[in-house]
Design a protein around this motif. Structure first.
Motif, PDB file in Angstrom:
ATOM      1  N   PHE A  55       0.875  -1.167   0.000  1.00 52.01           N
ATOM      2  CA  PHE A  55       0.000   0.000   0.000  1.00 52.01           C
ATOM      3  C   PHE A  55       0.920   1.226   0.000  1.00 52.01           C
ATOM      4  CE2 PHE A  55      -2.414  -3.332   2.270  1.00 52.01           C
ATOM      5  CZ  PHE A  55      -3.444  -3.467   1.353  1.00 52.01           C
ATOM      6  N   PRO A  56       0.977   1.958  -1.118  1.00 56.23           N
ATOM      7  CA  PRO A  56       2.067   2.926  -1.298  1.00 56.23           C
ATOM      8  C   PRO A  56       2.030   4.104  -0.324  1.00 56.23           C
ATOM      9  CG  PRO A  56       0.470   3.105  -3.085  1.00 56.23           C
ATOM     10  CD  PRO A  56       0.088   1.901  -2.287  1.00 56.23           C
ATOM     11  N   PHE A  57       0.831   4.543   0.067  1.00 55.82           N
ATOM     12  CA  PHE A  57       0.737   5.716   0.940  1.00 55.82           C
ATOM     13  C   PHE A  57       0.595   5.319   2.404  1.00 55.82           C
ATOM     14  CE2 PHE A  57      -1.179   7.249  -3.138  1.00 55.82           C
ATOM     15  CZ  PHE A  57      -0.068   7.971  -3.542  1.00 55.82           C
ATOM     16  N   MET A  58       1.080   4.127   2.734  1.00 54.12           N
ATOM     17  CA  MET A  58       1.092   3.707   4.129  1.00 54.12           C
ATOM     18  C   MET A  58       2.525   3.392   4.512  1.00 54.12           C
ATOM     19  SD  MET A  58      -2.042   1.283   4.808  1.00 54.12           S
ATOM     20  CE  MET A  58      -3.680   1.769   4.591  1.00 54.12           C
TER      21      MET A  58
END
Ligand SMILES: Nc1ncnc2c1ncn2[C@@H]1O[C@H](COP(=O)(O)OP(=O)(O)OP(=O)(O)O)[C@@H](O)[C@H]1O
Ligand SMILES: [Mg+2]
Lengths: 296, 238
Positions: free
Chosen positions: B91-94
């Motif tokens: 999950f890129p924005f985590m």
């Protein structure tokens, strides 16, 4: 100067209500990728439910809210389960269906109430207190406080709880979210339910200052769309600040330029922001696309 | 011992397009099975079908005796089947930490979450250093480590990996493969590995299958396939 400050405060307080409505709209858009055209009508339904408790049981809107919010939560879950879920493989159809829902809700309420206007008067709605040169309506000030608490609470819940992380995970990559064991339908039901529950809160705050008509949702849905894009798609705090901003612009433009032009003015601001910052004030560029990734 | 996967006569694809036909495959408990094949052969599709992300048009997939088609997609990981998707798909924005926490989302892990997280940070020290960094900003190697750790967080009995060596430098590939080869003994799990890095995959696999245009054309012990002239010609460039 005093006039200016008073208008600023009035705009800020109106903005609080826009924020609440926008946060709910944004939640459904951010997570389900559905533009819910019926969201304004959901606010309208919540107001009539509030009115029902007021007229039949004599309940003050601020007390009725403890009943209205769970009722609206269930109403929202119903919207997901009976309207959006059956169309889950056809995203365009979901959006059209919300438009159909808008018309059904408006007409149903029109048929039941026969279009007669109603209003709820409480002591509170006339209460105005003064801080120095500023005149502040108690009810509107309360809306701002409530909107602030809800925006902060929701943003914190999305950030720190496991369920909040699961919802963010689904936004970023749905198939991988499923691989993690996240139940997509359960999360979507929860989000649409919360969105409608927020409309219920907005309704309680609006009740003392707004007169009821089946079309009243239109006053909120248009600003809310602008707010959601302005604040950044999928960003709760963006929707909060965007709501305040639109409220202030509307109040200032209404006083200094022309009340009939106020919407045109914030649409100009809206377009200007999008040219300068296509992802919105607090959005992430491309965030509207990450949710659409294909299979894992 | 659990972690036993068995596919019989499986067909799957996308919409009207059949990608896989008549797939029979078995991963014994504690075994390491590799599937090799060229680009577009259907390797990723095979893993998606097992993980329940796409439905099977025919055949059955059984995991420890449960027919997976009877479960909802999100319930499968709770049975002990985890997957590391192609490219890691974090999950890129985590943050790294949040990615790992979501790995242990399903309720079966509840009593073990803390210890599992500590184990992972010990097993992958680089992740401990990067724990507050957004996953989208990790290097390719770190990302692959994080994706493997995230899958292990669910305490699987079968781990499926889709081309874990993709885009990694040779040193890193060796590291990742050493780790994977050790999993059956270290954590008592079975492994189903999809690879284009044929040499390494065949060396470590107990059993390997060769996938061509959606069908298995060969199956045998990894070492035997290494010596197979057809495999050598088509996949090892010999
Ligand atoms: N979402 C999809 N929709 C339609 N067709 C797809 C989809 N994903 C893959 N395909 C097709 O299915 C076939 C097999 O693809 P798959 O991704 O399984 O191959 P692969 O063996 O994993 O290849 P690679 O080694 O390049 O990852 C290809 O022809 C591909 O074009
Ligand atoms: Mg692939």
């Amino acid at each position: 100067m005093d006039t200016f400050l008073n208008i600023l405060v009035a705009g800020l307080l109106l903005g609080g209500i826009y924020s609440l409505v926008s946060i709910g709209l944004n939640l459904v858009f951010g997570v389900l990728r559905v533009v819910n055209f019926a969201h304004g009508a959901v606010v309208m339904v919540a107001l009539y439910v509030t009115y029902f408790f007021y007229a039949v049981f004599g309940l003050d809107p601020y007390i009725a809210v403890v009943l209205v919010v769970p009722i609206m939560f269930v109403f929202g879950m119903g919207i997901y389960w009976f309207i959006l879920r059956p169309l889950q493989d056809e995203p365009m159809m979901q959006t059209f269906a919300t438009f159909g829902l808008l018309i059904v809700l408006q007409n149903t309420v029109l048929a039941i109430t026969r279009g007669e206007p109603h209003s709820m008067n409480t002591e509170l709605s006339r209460l105005v207190f003064s801080i120095g040169p500023l005149n502040v309506s108690a009810v509107r000030a309360l809306s701002l406080v409530v909107a602030t608490i809800i925006a902060g609470g929701l943003a914190a819940a999305l950030r720190y709880t496991l369920t909040g992380k699961a919802i963010r995970g689904l936004i970023q990559d749905r198939p991988v979210g499923v691989l993690m064991g996240i139940n997509v339908r359960q999360m979507y039901t929860l989000c649409v339910g919360m969105s409608a529950a927020l409309a219920g809160v907005a309704a309680a705050l609006l009740a003392p200052i707004y007169s009821l008509s089946p079309g009243l949702g239109d006053d909120f849905i248009l600003p809310a769309f602008a707010v959601v894009v302005l604040g950044g798609l999928g960003s709760t705090m963006g929707a909060y600040f965007g709501g305040l901003l639109v409220g202030i612009i509307e109040a200032l433009a209404g006083f200094y330029i022309d009340p009939t032009l106020k919407q045109a003015i914030w649409f100009l601001v809206f377009i200007a922001v999008l040219i300068l910052r296509p992802s919105g004030l607090m959005g992430r560029l491309g965030a509207e696309e990450v949710g659409l990734r294909g299979n894992a | 011992m659990s972690g036993h996967l068995k596919l019989a006569g499986v067909a799957a694809g996308y919409g009207q397009v059949r990608v896989l036909r008549d797939i029979d495959l078995e991963v014994p408990a504690g075994g390491l099975v590799a599937v090799i094949g060229a680009n577009g052969a259907g390797k990723t599709t095979l893993l998606r079908a097992i993980a329940g992300l796409i439905p099977c048009a025919a055949g059955t997939i059984a995991f420890d005796g449960t027919v997976l088609a009877r479960l909802s997609d999100y319930q499968i990981v709770g049975r002990g089947l985890a997957m590391v998707p192609e490219g890691g798909r974090l999950f890129p924005f985590m943050t790294v930490l949040e990615n790992l926490e979501l790995g242990a989302y399903h309720s079966g892990t509840k009593p073990h979450r803390k210890r599992e997280l500590a184990d992972m940070l010990e097993l992958f020290p680089i992740l401990a250093d990067r724990r507050r960094q957004m996953a989208g900003s990790l290097s390719g190697g770190e990302r692959q480590m994080c994706a493997i750790a995230r899958a292990l967080m669910s305490r699987p009995t079968l781990l499926m990996l889709d081309e874990p060596s993709l885009g990694l430098a040779p040193m890193m590939v060796e590291k990742v493969f050493t780790l994977i080869a050790g999993l059956p003994r270290l954590r008592g799990m079975s492994v189903l590995l999809v690879e284009q890095n044929v040499q390494d995959a065949l060396e470590m696999a107990d059993t390997a299958y060769v996938l061509e245009r959606g069908m298995f054309v060969k199956c045998g012990a990894g070492k035997d396939l290494l010596d197979d002239p057809e495999v050598q010609g088509a996949y090892l460039g010999l």
